[in-house]
Design an enzyme around this catalytic site. Structure first.
Site, PDB file in Angstrom:
ATOM      1  N   ASP A 135       0.839  -1.206   0.000  1.00  0.00           N
ATOM      2  CA  ASP A 135       0.000   0.000   0.000  1.00  0.00           C
ATOM      3  C   ASP A 135       0.877   1.261   0.000  1.00  0.00           C
ATOM      4  OD1 ASP A 135      -2.397  -1.666   0.481  1.00  0.00           O
ATOM      5  OD2 ASP A 135      -1.497  -1.971   2.439  1.00  0.00           O
TER       6      ASP A 135
ATOM      7  N   HIS B 112      -4.727  -3.359   6.513  1.00  0.00           N
ATOM      8  CA  HIS B 112      -4.494  -3.626   5.087  1.00  0.00           C
ATOM      9  C   HIS B 112      -5.833  -4.055   4.483  1.00  0.00           C
ATOM     10  CE1 HIS B 112      -2.786  -4.893   1.341  1.00  0.00           C
ATOM     11  NE2 HIS B 112      -3.177  -6.131   1.519  1.00  0.00           N
TER      12      HIS B 112
END
Length: 308
Positions: free
Chosen positions: A134, A162
Site C-alpha cells: 500500500d 491492510h
C-alpha cells in the site's frame, strides 16, 4: 534482494505448502535452482511444520484462506484463525526466538495478531504484517502525478488495516521536484485529488488489479515483501520512514492497544520504532479511528475463535 547488501551467509529456503500442492512446489524448486542465485544454498520443500519452522531466522507467511463468493467475513476469520494459530504454535515450538515474522496472507493484520498470540515466548515486536505494498502504491501515485521517479517521494504513511479502510496519508510526505524538497500538497497542487481519488485509488488498488488480471497482485506484492524485509535487516535511511503493520502498545497517536496496526516506523539494528510527534489533523484523525474500529471488530471476532 533482502540479504545481498549484508554480504550474509548462504540462505536455506524452507518452503511449506499443503500436501496436494507438493508436486507444484517441485516446479517452484526447479525454477529457483534455474535462477542460479548467488546466495541460495539449499531449498527444502515440505508439508510438515516441524521441518519448515525449524531454527528459522525469518518467516514469511504468505498462505491464507482467500474469501470465496458468498462467504461471511466471520467465516473467513474463523478459517484463518485455524491456519495462523497453527503457524504461530509451530513458530513457538521450532523457530529461533529471534525470528522475524512477516504476515502477508489476508486479513494480514488480524492473522499476524493471532500468530503472535500463539507464540507467547517470541517478542510481539518480532511480528509485522505487510502494508508496504500500500505504501509503495501511494508513493507511486504521487510520483506519477508530479512527473518524478518514485524515489523522489518519501515519507508517505499507511495507517491502520491492510483493507479498504486503510488511510494513505501524505500530510508528512515530501517530494523532490527539480532538486527542491516540497511538501506533497505543494508539489501536487490539487488538494481535492489528494483527499479524494488518491485515497480511494490506493485503498482499492488490490481489487482493481484482480479485476484487470483475474489474479491478485503478484510481482508488486513480492517486491513489497522484499522491501519490508530488507528494511528490517538493513534499516531505514536517515530522515525516512516506512509503513509496517506492528503491535500497538502505548503510542502517541491514541491507537488502541493489542492491535496489529500500520504505523510510520524507522528501523535500526533490526528493531522498529514508531515515528512519534507527527501532527494529526481532524481529517486524518477520523480516518485513523475508522480503520482502528474495523481492526478491533476483526480482533474480537478472531480471538473468540482462538479457544475453539
Amino acid at each position: 534482494e533482502i540479504f545481498s547488501p549484508l554480504k550474509t551467509s548462504p540462505i536455506t529456503l524452507l518452503l511449506l505448502d499443503i500436501t496436494p500442492m507438493l508436486p507444484v512446489l517441485e516446479g517452484v524448486v526447479m525454477e529457483l535452482q534455474d535462477c542460479a542465485l548467488p546466495l541460495l544454498r539449499d531449498i527444502v520443500p515440505t508439508d510438515k511444520e516441524e521441518v519448515a519452522f525449524k531454527d528459522l531466522d525469518a518467516a514469511i507467511l504468505v498462505g491464507s484462506m482467500p474469501r470465496k463468493e458468498g462467504m461471511e467475513r466471520k467465516d473467513l476469520l474463523k478459517a484463518n484463525v485455524a491456519i495462523f494459530k497453527s503457524q504461530g504454535t509451530a513458530l513457538e515450538k521450532y523457530a529461533k526466538k529471534t525470528v522475524k515474522v512477516l504476515v502477508v496472507g489476508n486479513p494480514a493484520n488480524t492473522n499476524c495478531l493471532i500468530a503472535a498470540k500463539s507464540a507467547p515466548s517470541i517478542p510481539k515486536e518480532n511480528f509485522s504484517c505487510l502494508t508496504r505494498l500500500d505504501h509503495n502504491r501511494a508513493r507511486s501515485q504521487v510520483a506519477m502525478r508530479c512527473g518524478v521517479p518514485a524515489t523522489h517521494v518519501r515519507n508517505v504513511i499507511i495507517w491502520g488495516n491492510h483493507s479498504s479502510t486503510q488511510y494513505p496519508d501524505v500530510h508528512h510526505c515530501m517530494v523532490n521536484m527539480s532538486g527542491s524538497e516540497l511538501a506533497c500538497f505543494d508539489a501536487v497542487k490539487d488538494d481535492a485529488w489528494l483527499k479524494g481519488d488518491f485515497i480511494a485509488t490506493v485503498q482499492l488498488r488490490g481489487a482493481a488489479v484482480i479485476k484487470a488480471r483475474k489474479l491478485s497482485s503478484a510481482m508488486s506484492a513480492a517486491k513489497a515483501i522484499c522491501d519490508h524485509m530488507r528494511d528490517i535487516w538493513s534499516g531505514t535511511s536517515e530522515g525516512e520512514f516506512t509503513s509496517m503493520g506492528v503491535y500497538s502498545s502505548g503510542n502517541s497517536y491514541g491507537v488502541p492497544d493489542d492491535l496489529i496496526y500500520s504505523f510510520p516506523v524507522q528501523i535500526k539494528d533490526k528493531s522498529w520504532k514508531i515515528v512519534d510527534g507527527l501532527a494529526i489533523n481532524d481529517f486524518s484523525r477520523l480516518k485513523m479511528d475508522a480503520t482502528a474500529a474495523e481492526l478491533i471488530e476483526e480482533r474480537d471476532t478472531a480471538v473468540s475463535f482462538l479457544g475453539v
